[in-house]
Design a protein around this motif. Structure first.
Motif, PDB file in Angstrom:
ATOM      1  N   ARG F 119      22.738  33.671 -44.008  1.00 46.08           N
ATOM      2  CA  ARG F 119      21.602  33.743 -43.084  1.00 46.08           C
ATOM      3  C   ARG F 119      21.441  32.424 -42.330  1.00 46.08           C
ATOM      4  N   SER F 137      22.317  38.524 -43.356  1.00 42.61           N
ATOM      5  CA  SER F 137      21.088  39.114 -43.892  1.00 42.61           C
ATOM      6  C   SER F 137      20.056  38.036 -44.175  1.00 42.61           C
ATOM      7  N   SER F 138      18.827  38.328 -43.814  1.00 44.55           N
ATOM      8  CA  SER F 138      17.715  37.415 -44.106  1.00 44.55           C
ATOM      9  C   SER F 138      17.378  37.377 -45.591  1.00 44.55           C
ATOM     10  N   LYS F 139      17.880  38.314 -46.323  1.00 45.81           N
ATOM     11  CA  LYS F 139      17.513  38.474 -47.743  1.00 45.81           C
ATOM     12  C   LYS F 139      17.881  37.249 -48.573  1.00 45.81           C
TER      13      LYS F 139
END
Lengths: 227, 227, 227, 227, 227, 227
Positions: F119, F137-139
């Motif tokens: 990210r 992914s921001s996760k």
């Protein structure tokens, strides 16, 4: 890096007894016994349900659309082996069918694990010759370019050395390094030993929360119950 | 380019005898007999194992989420046909279920090949009406936009003309152009003829390396054996 | 947004009778009865063919590679429930196996729907405990991070509230909001009522074109027949 | 069915002027002008943003992991052509790189559309030679097995005849049959003609609901507004 | 369950100031501030790099291959909104292009988030109108079947209520429930506050192992260093 | 099989000069120089176009959703290293962002290759710190479970030993075993040497058919030209 155009004839197979005994424990228990490593990616699926095998690996590196090296590999098979095939690139062709299966079975192979494609699955099912594969496809292959036999290779994300133990069933395919076969068998047997007792408790209604003493750790982690 | 909103009523079906006889040879042998072309992509899978059929194609072009043209196609079915359906865009809805299957079966259709989705698979299995499809989904469809029936179309990467022979089994789906049906049948039968002998040899332990005289070519290609 | 680290103990389950009765109608009919909404994505597949169940949802939010909350969920199960599990991120590990299934079954659960992975599928099949899942994998999980139980969550693209009715079979998984259970059952029964008659007509050779009076609308939409 | 091992030297290219003029209209407008058919699947992506081309198709059928036929195709290229390549099976190898691009560009090719893989993308970008492809991969290929040049083939789900017009940009790749090139150009120009006026209206705040007179049809379809 | 054929005109938008301020914090920080929940699946990608927006959600439920409801949604847009669209089934058609974007932009919309497909991406880039989408496709759509506007829906695995805050950038798309907007902004600002100091330390060569005091916990967890 | 919970501090890095010199040759040429082996799967893509690096591998085995070991790995980085990270299971979380990148860069790392997710890609681009990854992914991730550092591992289908040379650019990622670095560099330089001459010939219109003397072999293989 793969060595191309070579066949290693003398490989060190894992302890026979351990290699044979791991089948009945199954891939999930064996995978746990190894500390949750050594598993092929879950896109490797059996062509029919119910097969559960273990054996020693004969490895094959294939070129895309070319199954020449499977014929070369047949000669290296010994009873109790499982052939493990990878391809230098993603390819779903039907590299393997009933004729090769007849040959493999005659040589004593127990199964094929192939990160590519397979065909004649109805006949293979009738022959009771299990295959774990990424794809099923009628597409045939040529015999034009060399790969290798019995080199270490990566199959579906797992590193396989010739002679390693392969354990395969409906849950997937696990690789046990040859020198860890005996130790893994012991660890897997130990896990299995008290499963019956656990199962009986759970069947009687005892909760995992109590059987595994999880309530304290859950509370400590901050779990809140809301009525 | 697809023509939309048309139904061709008079199509030239392949030689009936050849169309019927190809089933028992199976998709892999037929695919070989055609020189390894004409195969649909391997994501086309049967909804149940074991079906093995051949027949003449009635083609249907569908719009996404809309199964209107399958009803239009039903009227064009003749005994011995297999309906081949594609969609103008990727779509996994359940375009086809037990009611349409009842109608197709009543008209004499032997199977459906659909690059989209299918539902009621338990009932279809009980009805013994096989479907090769990309997806299984409960999602129903509307009846609002026109497609076409009996135009040439692309299904799962293969070009299908109305009247072509479709051969489908557990290994996949092959398309045989109508005018090549007889010739392909002969070639497939020829291939099959000496398979029994080959199988017997391989079963007795003869290696493909020797049976196919591969040792020379392999050596010439540079294969090295290492002890 | 998901609330983490909580377990709701008192959930409002859907009308029991309606929740139980929806199973025999199947996911396709129920999906139609709801106006073609509420379906999980078609990558959710049963681990064996033929299971057809309905029940009230106990929901579980999992963390990747961690099945701790399934043990917490077991305690919240009541007879007639179906556990619905999602993960905070895409993950195919084998979160669920035969021991948890024994516990779930002892508590009265009818099935598990899990957007992640499952293992021990051969044993689960023998136990007759159906699972709808995205993946099968031997890969085990740890017990280290909190998720939640009985919060509203998204599973395979569908919103599920605790207590909603889940209908699952070979065609897929449908979610019926608790307060619509009775109404959906009535609508589904109504659909089913005249299916027998339709099937008989179609089986006798009547075309859907005529039975559904489609010829007019098709002509109006511009369909052309070409001889 | 594909014919293997042949090169058609004399192909009927579409009207040059129409083939050239379609580029500036773009794939979306051309696709609409053809009635929403003729599009390749959306996994075909350009290796860099901004290229927008049209030209006449030279088609190439490749074997997996083998780019021999691209060299054969180079000789058949005429200025204004776009090479369209498919493979007999799914394969993501890097069949095409900067040397072949130099050759293609020297022959007058405007682009490559390949349902397989491509490499040297940084150099291709500097050369301003656009490629639409399914994959980018350093993996090289051999030159061992014959395919064909200038046969009709299926590329990414679309049927392409040699000489057809290919229109490709950031939105995708559309195939216009040679004989429809002029007519499609006219239809596309007509569509484009009043787009400016529409755009101005929408930019001023007029709603599509009013500009397209949708309120009546929506109400008739049953749309309800709730305050 | 989705309600079909309805448009909710009065929705409760999140606090404007918070909705606007979240953009500059970015999706990753906002996602952390919410406790690592609320994220759409990572297949949602921006059509061009560098856009970073936040705004209040206007939601749209689409039918496959049909963009009618996007026109209906345009009327409901207020300055500062982001349109969030889902489809009742997986579909990659180009539902949205430059004309709709002109209209949306004129109404004050900041972006579109669509679990389906988009086209005219070159023009959208020039217009500086960002779209997060699952696919890019020239394929146009019809206007025939009703969906809904401003109902709660699931988009790419995340639940979105009309009026929720959407934060989208190169890392993905996060949903912040309207009532948590202010609190999430505060938490995100707090996280951000000491990032500068951390970054400076790390840039000077201080290790995270020391800065976060990880050595003790790692040792306790059993990590072994081998020379 | 992977060893868990260990960090190897003393690894044998490949010859520095060779490791550094391979970058400018690029992954495609290096891959050819090794005989077309050693390539990671093509789903490994750079987060921005144009980066071209080589360096010595520091390897990291991660657990799903847990980036603890990346912090442990930071301490093992020496100038000229490239960190190569794999996960015990498929996982697309954002394990790596701008803070870790600041630390890695301060330690002298040139890039990260991660078969998982990343990210903060906008900031990483501004920092000029390239990452090859499977997902964006921001996760975020937790720090709870041990993996390992500097063990041999499989990343995106390629076997990587600590100290091996990694060559990465827009075409993909290639692994060169440490002991083959010098030899591979020589072979790659030799390939590169006569590329300029070939390019000039092709640019002048000479065909590969003639430059590579392919006409004879093609005729022998049976290629037919049809006018």
């Amino acid at each position: 890096m793969y060595e191309l155009g070579v066949v290693y004839r003398n490989i060190q197979r894992a302890d026979r007894e351990a290699a044979d005994a791991l089948a009945k424990l199954g891939s999930a228990t064996v995978h746990e016994a190894m500390g949750r490593v050594g598993l092929m990616k879950p896109y490797m699926r059996p062509i029919y349900a119910g097969a559960q095998v273990s054996g020693t690996a004969v490895t094959v590196l294939l070129q895309p659309g070319d199954n020449w090296m499977l014929h070369v590999a047949a000669e290296q098979i010994q009873p109790g082996d499982i052939v493990v095939a990878a391809c230098t690139t993603d390819n779903t062709d039907g590299f393997f069918g009933d004729l090769l299966a007849t040959s493999f079975q005659a040589r004593g192979a127990r199964a094929l694990v192939i990160e590519a494609g397979c065909r004649d699955v109805k006949t293979l099912t009738e022959m009771n010759f299990p295959v774990w594969t990424k794809a099923i496809s009628s597409k045939g292959t040529v015999k034009a370019t060399l790969g290798s036999v019995n080199i270490p290779l990566v199959c579906a994300g797992a590193l396989v050395h010739p002679g390693d133990v392969i354990v395969a069933d409906d849950d997937g395919v696990v690789v046990v390094p040859a020198k860890l076969a005996r130790k893994t068998l012991d660890a897997a047997n130990a896990r299995e030993a008290n499963e019956g007792e656990k199962r009986a408790k759970l069947a009687s209604g005892v909760l995992g929360l109590d059987m595994y003493s999880m309530r304290g750790p859950l509370e400590k982690a901050g779990l809140k119950y809301i009525d």
